[in-house]
Motif scaffolding. Sequence first.
Motif, mmCIF file in Angstrom:
data_model
loop_
_atom_site.group_PDB
_atom_site.id
_atom_site.type_symbol
_atom_site.label_atom_id
_atom_site.label_comp_id
_atom_site.label_asym_id
_atom_site.label_seq_id
_atom_site.Cartn_x
_atom_site.Cartn_y
_atom_site.Cartn_z
ATOM 1 N N VAL A 87 -20.481 -18.817 -46.314
ATOM 2 C CA VAL A 87 -22.084 -18.556 -46.371
ATOM 3 C C VAL A 87 -22.198 -16.388 -47.301
ATOM 4 O O VAL A 87 -22.635 -16.348 -48.286
ATOM 5 C CB VAL A 87 -23.131 -18.292 -45.664
ATOM 6 C CG1 VAL A 87 -24.238 -17.627 -45.980
ATOM 7 C CG2 VAL A 87 -23.170 -19.688 -45.122
ATOM 8 N N TYR A 88 -21.005 -15.939 -46.543
ATOM 9 C CA TYR A 88 -21.394 -14.344 -47.305
ATOM 10 C C TYR A 88 -20.892 -13.895 -48.360
ATOM 11 O O TYR A 88 -21.360 -13.595 -49.325
ATOM 12 C CB TYR A 88 -20.566 -13.932 -46.211
ATOM 13 C CG TYR A 88 -21.913 -12.901 -45.315
ATOM 14 C CD1 TYR A 88 -22.772 -12.569 -44.851
ATOM 15 C CD2 TYR A 88 -21.212 -13.383 -44.029
ATOM 16 C CE1 TYR A 88 -23.357 -12.263 -43.933
ATOM 17 C CE2 TYR A 88 -21.656 -13.611 -42.293
ATOM 18 C CZ TYR A 88 -23.140 -12.932 -42.907
ATOM 19 O OH TYR A 88 -23.829 -12.062 -42.056
ATOM 20 N N LEU A 89 -19.940 -15.387 -49.028
ATOM 21 C CA LEU A 89 -19.132 -14.826 -49.722
ATOM 22 C C LEU A 89 -20.320 -15.349 -50.877
ATOM 23 O O LEU A 89 -20.257 -15.103 -52.359
ATOM 24 C CB LEU A 89 -17.652 -15.887 -50.152
ATOM 25 C CG LEU A 89 -17.202 -15.991 -51.605
ATOM 26 C CD1 LEU A 89 -16.528 -14.573 -52.031
ATOM 27 C CD2 LEU A 89 -15.596 -16.888 -51.565
ATOM 28 N N SER B 91 -16.726 -17.389 -38.182
ATOM 29 C CA SER B 91 -15.844 -18.908 -38.605
ATOM 30 C C SER B 91 -15.918 -18.853 -39.900
ATOM 31 O O SER B 91 -16.593 -17.773 -40.619
ATOM 32 C CB SER B 91 -17.270 -19.867 -38.457
ATOM 33 O OG SER B 91 -18.839 -19.772 -38.772
ATOM 34 N N ARG B 92 -15.397 -20.207 -40.389
ATOM 35 C CA ARG B 92 -15.139 -20.259 -41.675
ATOM 36 C C ARG B 92 -16.446 -20.675 -42.963
ATOM 37 O O ARG B 92 -16.780 -20.342 -44.120
ATOM 38 C CB ARG B 92 -13.880 -21.616 -41.617
ATOM 39 C CG ARG B 92 -14.383 -22.017 -42.966
ATOM 40 C CD ARG B 92 -13.424 -23.191 -43.533
ATOM 41 N NE ARG B 92 -13.045 -23.828 -44.883
ATOM 42 C CZ ARG B 92 -12.494 -23.324 -45.962
ATOM 43 N NH1 ARG B 92 -11.836 -22.229 -45.301
ATOM 44 N NH2 ARG B 92 -12.771 -23.702 -46.878
ATOM 45 N N LEU B 93 -17.275 -21.322 -41.725
ATOM 46 C CA LEU B 93 -18.748 -21.152 -42.978
ATOM 47 C C LEU B 93 -19.139 -20.026 -42.716
ATOM 48 O O LEU B 93 -19.846 -20.092 -44.013
ATOM 49 C CB LEU B 93 -19.704 -22.470 -41.746
ATOM 50 C CG LEU B 93 -20.959 -22.340 -41.720
ATOM 51 C CD1 LEU B 93 -20.919 -23.239 -43.431
ATOM 52 C CD2 LEU B 93 -21.436 -23.560 -40.931
ATOM 53 N N ARG B 94 -19.743 -19.527 -41.806
ATOM 54 C CA ARG B 94 -20.166 -18.224 -42.057
ATOM 55 C C ARG B 94 -19.382 -17.560 -42.772
ATOM 56 O O ARG B 94 -20.210 -16.436 -44.005
ATOM 57 C CB ARG B 94 -20.857 -17.276 -40.501
ATOM 58 C CG ARG B 94 -21.420 -17.718 -40.079
ATOM 59 C CD ARG B 94 -21.372 -17.010 -38.435
ATOM 60 N NE ARG B 94 -21.978 -16.064 -38.883
ATOM 61 C CZ ARG B 94 -21.914 -15.217 -37.425
ATOM 62 N NH1 ARG B 94 -21.221 -15.776 -35.984
ATOM 63 N NH2 ARG B 94 -22.621 -14.187 -37.581
ATOM 64 N N PHE C 81 -17.416 -11.136 -46.125
ATOM 65 C CA PHE C 81 -16.651 -11.973 -45.811
ATOM 66 C C PHE C 81 -15.356 -12.384 -45.365
ATOM 67 O O PHE C 81 -14.914 -12.879 -45.050
ATOM 68 C CB PHE C 81 -17.097 -12.949 -47.294
ATOM 69 C CG PHE C 81 -16.134 -12.760 -47.855
ATOM 70 C CD1 PHE C 81 -14.952 -12.705 -48.478
ATOM 71 C CD2 PHE C 81 -17.162 -12.132 -49.118
ATOM 72 C CE1 PHE C 81 -14.796 -11.977 -49.365
ATOM 73 C CE2 PHE C 81 -16.481 -11.381 -50.438
ATOM 74 C CZ PHE C 81 -15.031 -11.211 -50.686
ATOM 75 N N THR C 82 -15.336 -11.199 -45.265
ATOM 76 C CA THR C 82 -13.907 -10.445 -44.386
ATOM 77 C C THR C 82 -13.753 -10.357 -43.083
ATOM 78 O O THR C 82 -12.483 -10.080 -42.704
ATOM 79 C CB THR C 82 -13.500 -9.416 -45.399
ATOM 80 O OG1 THR C 82 -14.458 -8.428 -44.985
ATOM 81 C CG2 THR C 82 -13.399 -9.637 -47.086
ATOM 82 N N GLU C 83 -14.591 -10.555 -42.399
ATOM 83 C CA GLU C 83 -15.299 -10.086 -41.260
ATOM 84 C C GLU C 83 -14.284 -11.463 -40.154
ATOM 85 O O GLU C 83 -14.577 -12.498 -41.088
ATOM 86 C CB GLU C 83 -16.391 -10.031 -40.585
ATOM 87 C CG GLU C 83 -17.388 -8.775 -40.973
ATOM 88 C CD GLU C 83 -18.573 -8.536 -41.238
ATOM 89 O OE1 GLU C 83 -18.994 -9.120 -40.094
ATOM 90 O OE2 GLU C 83 -19.259 -7.223 -41.351
ATOM 91 N N ASP C 84 -14.055 -10.987 -39.315
ATOM 92 C CA ASP C 84 -14.020 -11.862 -37.830
ATOM 93 C C ASP C 84 -15.000 -13.188 -37.366
ATOM 94 O O ASP C 84 -15.728 -12.860 -36.417
ATOM 95 C CB ASP C 84 -13.133 -11.882 -36.804
ATOM 96 C CG ASP C 84 -12.452 -12.098 -35.444
ATOM 97 O OD1 ASP C 84 -12.213 -13.207 -36.521
ATOM 98 O OD2 ASP C 84 -12.665 -12.104 -34.879
#
Length: 395
Positions: free
Chosen positions: A145-147, A139-142, A134-137
């Motif tokens: 999701v990872y968080l 979209s906010r949605l993705r 979730f620290t990757e570049d």
Amino acid sequence: MKLEITGKIVFLITESDWGGAQRFLIEFLPRFVKSYPEIEIVVAAGGKGYIMGELQKNGIRFVNIPNLTSSHFSPLKDIGAFLKIIKLLKSECPDIFFLLSTKAGFYGSLASIIHKIIGGKKLKVFYRIGGFAFTEDLSRLRKLVYLWIEKSTSWLKDIIIVNSQNNFDLAIDKKITNPDKLRLVRNGIDLKTFQKILYERDEARNKLGLKTKGKTVIGTIANFYRNKGLDNLVNSAFYLLERNPALRENLLFVIIGDGPEKKLIEGKINVRDLNNLFELKGAIPNAASYLKAFDVFVLPSLKEGSPWTIIEAMAAKLPIIATAVGGIPEIIEDKKNGLLIEPADNEALEQAMLSLLSDKNYRQVLAQEAYNKTSQFSIELMVQQFSELIIEALE
């Protein structure tokens, strides 16, 4: 007298090709099995890539999980891989299920609870994460999701191991887990062995086929993924040469690595008219052996955990420019043993390169300071700390 510890550990990783998590297995497992030969080790991964052969050389059993990849979630392939993971647990009945990477952590955690529900052997779940997705570049949605993936499965994991204080703090700040589940174990390299495999400057350049007479080489070892920020290196090189055209005659950029964005980067190099100034050498076994071919090492990543290649560049006594992401600021102190810049800041990278190109003495000072710090990142300490966690769980 050393007590005999027995048990079985299954390591699950998304892909068997080269990367940070794969590097951990190659560094850790041969040393661990040598100290604890009575503990059975199995590594399960997608594909039959480089690490399969390396592990098998050391007597470590490898199991292929078809369709298990580190690429983004794909329902049909992932369901097939997930069912294979459940079957793997049933057939192997490990004492410890050791998960590496986001996707392996997610599906492995879910498989472990199903294994327990259907009456399987009680097991402990370890999770090692080099850098949170979730620290990757993205979209906010993705990112959300990872968080959610990390938070929703953390209760299924007994121990979560990170390799930087940054990730440790992030796990707490984002309420992924309680501090008592977290462990910090930094990456380490075998410094003595590494010095033996390093080629000296001229030999490294000759083996790479570089035409570098009278030239300064700025280089990196990085795979062609968006997170590595290689497009920023190309852009910064363009601006550097546009404003300092005299450097064109005595400067060369070298990238060792491969990956899905290689064609994209080649296109940018062509558009920027930098073909004669960039050499892309592809993936090379034991790439770190060639580090001394570089005069300056650059890592322009957008996201990192605690990169091995930075430690290797330090051990090769190179001046380093790196982005202040993940655990890098815990390794590189700005203007003391390297230069730190913000990610995706083309102007900052341009200025950092110019400052080192303009001052050879400054390069030497930074390189020596970096080298002096390498003792803090020893393979012995890393293996000891992981071994203690495992043995404690098996006792």
